[in-house]
Scaffold this active site. Structure first.
Site, PDB file in Angstrom:
ATOM      1  N   SER A 686     -12.407  53.316 -92.018  1.00  0.00           N
ATOM      2  CA  SER A 686     -12.512  53.895 -93.361  1.00  0.00           C
ATOM      3  C   SER A 686     -11.559  53.244 -94.359  1.00  0.00           C
ATOM      4  O   SER A 686     -11.586  53.591 -95.539  1.00  0.00           O
ATOM      5  CB  SER A 686     -12.259  55.405 -93.317  1.00  0.00           C
ATOM      6  N   LYS A 729      -8.687  64.281 -96.207  1.00  0.00           N
ATOM      7  CA  LYS A 729      -8.280  63.172 -97.068  1.00  0.00           C
ATOM      8  C   LYS A 729      -8.080  63.635 -98.507  1.00  0.00           C
ATOM      9  O   LYS A 729      -7.164  63.168 -99.200  1.00  0.00           O
ATOM     10  CB  LYS A 729      -9.321  62.067 -96.991  1.00  0.00           C
TER      11      LYS A 729
END
Length: 782
Positions: A686, A729
């Site tokens: 990611s 996140k």
């Protein structure tokens, strides 16, 4: 029953008074007493006594017939002589008769005061010379009669002597038949037989049958006596043993143990298979000496059998409003989990036989996974059991050891059920992802049967070795990550993910739960110490940086302990902790907001990473220097992350012209990609867009906005692929005071999981390609 008298040829009258008799057949030469009670029968006796004392005795077919008609009387009878007569006080007559000769009833006259019959004298052929066959038959009959006497048959004492001297086969047959107690039908059949030889054969067969019956009867009686004798012998021996122990001052420990265990077995409510096994083992225990090596092992096994909750249950609280109230009291937010528990209650209310689901709470440490299990048990009204699977490497920890091993015990599952005391508790398997495997087996494989609602109705523990029903148990597992959980086990779990908390959520939880709990834990009253909201926010943002709440509660506990010390030293003034006084208790802040430490720079991009402890902000730095075109990667990067850096470099080289970069930028130069916090291993795809953005920024000279963070996987074609852990996140970005987050376009659906107050603080920009990412992340050229 009678003796023979001298018998001469008699001429019987053509008509005789008739006396029907029941239950007996009268044979010639037979002497027996009769009780006469019917009026017609008494009149027949009187008529016989008034003439030649001769009367005809014939058996009646139906014993219960009080007034027999002609059709109810057999057609062959015996003419008899009335030897004596006695009138009884109750009106009945007792007579003593002796059979004289057989007679056939030609006609029965029912008119008159008594019954009379026209008869025909039935004369048997004379004995003559006795052939060998007849003599053999007579000897066999005498031997059979002697055997009957040996088997216990009761006969008049004079009969055996008379039989020895009797030479007439017909008389022998009649005498035996009249004394062995034949049924009416059998006796009447013999009476009607005129052939002495045939009659003797028939008597022999009847005696053989009687011998078989007596033999069987004696065998049954002997077996009963043996059993009674054995039990009486054991009883006397036990009584003697008890008396000896009493004299020695010893108590009968075994008898007390057996009695206690038998009572517990009655109360345990075991299924049939378990009850049968426990009774079998209890019988073994009864015959075993208390000091035998196996006695204590067997006693322990039976103790486990009777103490396991085979059928004891608690009644579920099916009030959905009350269940919701309990869940809200114990935990803030966590709406998804609360909805799942209320759904379980609703289905349980409609369907009683509901198999327990297997919920698995996955999330970073300190978010309340374990405490949530206790709240669920309280909401359901069930018992709560928790076992920790962290570090378990032995399969026997789950299934137990076999009883052949010294010190064997059931596994943790059966131990937990005994601890709960009911067969439908809430059973928490904590730290499922920390289970290991070695040469002793794989405990996670033993959990496959346990956590399958279709199989755990007959869970088998090696120690108990009996099927135990776990289908009513509500299993709850917890884990920080699912990567280490085997796929077969993961398939049996209903995974519910718990994300970290935002600062606002932490503030609400702190005010509602943590501060009151720490006050009580440190002996303080509410009026002794108070916290302002600014103080709590300062502790949350500047002294902790975690997804959960453990460190936050520790810091609050540290403040409360310092306040408690003041009170213990005699200072009685209440303490109010404010934003300016927090540092006096906890020292200088440990975590400074990142935006105070950096500005927009060239070659530095902000990425977002997910770890098992929550979301983290990740910085990627790229420097371009003289070299030979090599790519250097540092910062403890994993293989996947290294590949993402190589893919970013390939994308930049392939699209150099579009990005305003010299296509030959690698000639005479080298690229160095570094991710700070080099001591911490990092991996995952990611960070691909972050590396590409930092690389393109360094090559193009355009700055990356300090207010933008990004996440997403990159392909060689520049497409942005979706990622996981978006909420974690996003929380990390909020803690870092990032204003804009670039996310993959295919992650837009995940925004529903992010609370509304977080979505107001951050602008989410969807990106399908690297062009979308660069348009938002890079500042304009100066």
């Amino acid at each position: 029953m009678g003796t023979l008298i001298d018998h001469k040829e008699l001429s019987l009258p053509a008509t005789l008074p008739l006396l029907p008799v029941r239950d007996v057949v009268i044979f010639p030469y037979m002497i027996l007493p009769l009780f006469v009670g019917r009026e017609k029968s008494i009149a027949a006796v009187d008529a016989a006594l008034a003439t030649d004392r001769m009367i005809l005795l014939a058996a009646q077919r139906d014993v219960g017939q009080e007034e027999p008609a002609a059709a109810d009387i057999y057609r062959v009878g015996t003419a008899a002589m009335i030897m004596r007569m006695l009138k009884l006080p109750d009106g009945r007559v007792k007579i003593l008769v002796q059979g004289v000769a057989k007679a056939r009833l030609l006609a029965i006259n029912e008119d008159g005061p008594y019954l009379s019959a026209t008869i025909e004298h039935m004369v048997e052929p004379g004995p003559g010379e006795i052939p060998l066959e007849v003599e053999a038959l007579m000897r066999m009959v005498r031997e059979q009669l002697a055997q009957l006497l040996d088997l216990g048959k009761v006969l008049p004492p004079e009969v055996p002597g008379v039989l020895e001297n009797l030479e007439d086969p017909g008389a022998l047959a009649d005498l035996v038949a009249s004394n062995v107690g034949l049924k009416v039908g059998e006796g009447q059949e013999l009476l009607e037989l005129l052939d002495p030889l045939e009659r003797l054969r028939r008597v022999k067969d009847l005696l053989a049958k009687e011998m078989e019956l007596l033999s069987m009867q004696n065998r049954i009686q002997n077996q009963a006596k043996e059993e009674m004798g054995k039990s009486q012998r054991e009883y006397f021996l036990r009584e003697q043993l008890r008396a000896i122990q009493a004299e020695l001052g010893e108590s009968d420990v075994r008898a007390e143990d057996v009695a206690e265990l038998r009572q517990k077995m009655e109360e345990a409510g075991m299924p049939a298979e378990a009850r049968s096994e426990s009774e079998k083992q209890l019988r073994r225990l009864e015959t075993m000496h208390p000091e035998a090596a196996e006695y204590s092992m067997l006693r322990s096994y039976l103790d486990w059998l009777v103490e396991i909750p085979w059928s004891r249950t608690t009644k579920d609280n099916l009030d959905l409003r009350k269940g919701r109230k309990v869940l809200d009291e114990d935990h803030y937010n966590l709406e998804k989990i609360k909805e799942r528990i209320l759904e379980f209650l609703a289905v349980r209310k409609l369907k009683k036989e509901l198999k327990g689901p297997v919920l698995c709470f996955v999330g970073p440490p300190g978010v309340g996974k374990t405490s949530l299990g206790k709240s669920i048990a309280r909401a359901l009204g069930r018992k709560f059991v928790r076992i920790s699977l962290g570090g378990v490497r032995d399969e026997a920890e789950i299934r137990g050891h076999r009883r052949t091993y010294v010190g064997a015990l059931p596994g943790r599952i059966i131990q937990g059920m005994k601890q709960a005391g009911t067969c439908n508790p809430v059973f928490m398997l904590d730290e499922l992802d920390k289970v290991g495997a070695d040469f002793r087996g794989d405990p996670s494989a033993a959990l496959l049967e346990l956590l399958d609602p279709e199989q755990n109705h007959a869970f088998s523990d090696h120690y108990i070795n009996l099927p135990f029903d776990l289908s009513n148990v509500l299993f709850i597992a917890t884990a920080n990550v699912l990567d280490t959980v085997p796929s077969a086990l993961r398939d049996r779990l209903e995974v519910i993910r718990l994300s970290g908390y935002s600062a606002e959520e932490k503030l609400s939880i702190t005010e509602r739960y943590l501060v009151p709990r720490q006050r009580e834990a440190n002996g303080l009253r509410p009026k002794d110490v108070a916290f302002s909201r600014q103080a709590l926010l300062k502790v949350i943002t500047e002294y902790t940086a975690e997804a959960g709440l453990r460190n936050l509660e520790r810091e609050l506990g540290s403040i409360c302990r310092k306040v408690a010390r003041r009170f213990a030293e005699g200072k009685k003034h209440p303490v109010r902790v404010t934003g300016t006084t927090v540092a006096r208790f906890l020292g200088p802040p440990r975590f400074l907001p990142e935006d105070e430490l950096r500005t927009s720079e060239v070659g530095v991009a902000t990425g977002l990473a997910w770890t098992e402890t929550g979301g983290e902000v990740l910085y990627v730095e790229v420097s371009v220097m003289k070299g030979k075109g090599e790519l250097t990667l540092t910062g403890q990067l994993g293989d996947v992350m290294k590949e993402s850096a190589q893919a970013a470099l390939s994308y930049a080289r392939a699209h150099a012209a579009e990005l305003g970069i010299d296509p030959d930028f690698l000639e005479g130069r080298a690229v160095h990609v570094h991710v700070p916090a080099g001591a911490i291993p990092k991996d995952g795809p990611s960070a691909g867009v972050t590396m590409a953005t930092a690389l393109i920024s360094a090559l193009s000279g355009r700055r990356v906005s300090k207010d933008v963070a990004m996440t997403g996987e990159i392909t060689l074609r520049g497409h942005v692929l979706p990622i996981g852990g978006l909420k974690e996140k996003a929380l990390a970005a909020v803690r870092a005071h990032v204003k804009t987050i670039i996310i993959p376009k295919r992650n837009l659906k995940d925004l529903e999981e992010i609370p509304p107050h977080l979505r107001k603080k951050v602008r989410f920009v969807p990106a399908a390609t690297m062009d979308d990412v660069l348009a938002t992340a890079l500042e304009a050229r100066e």
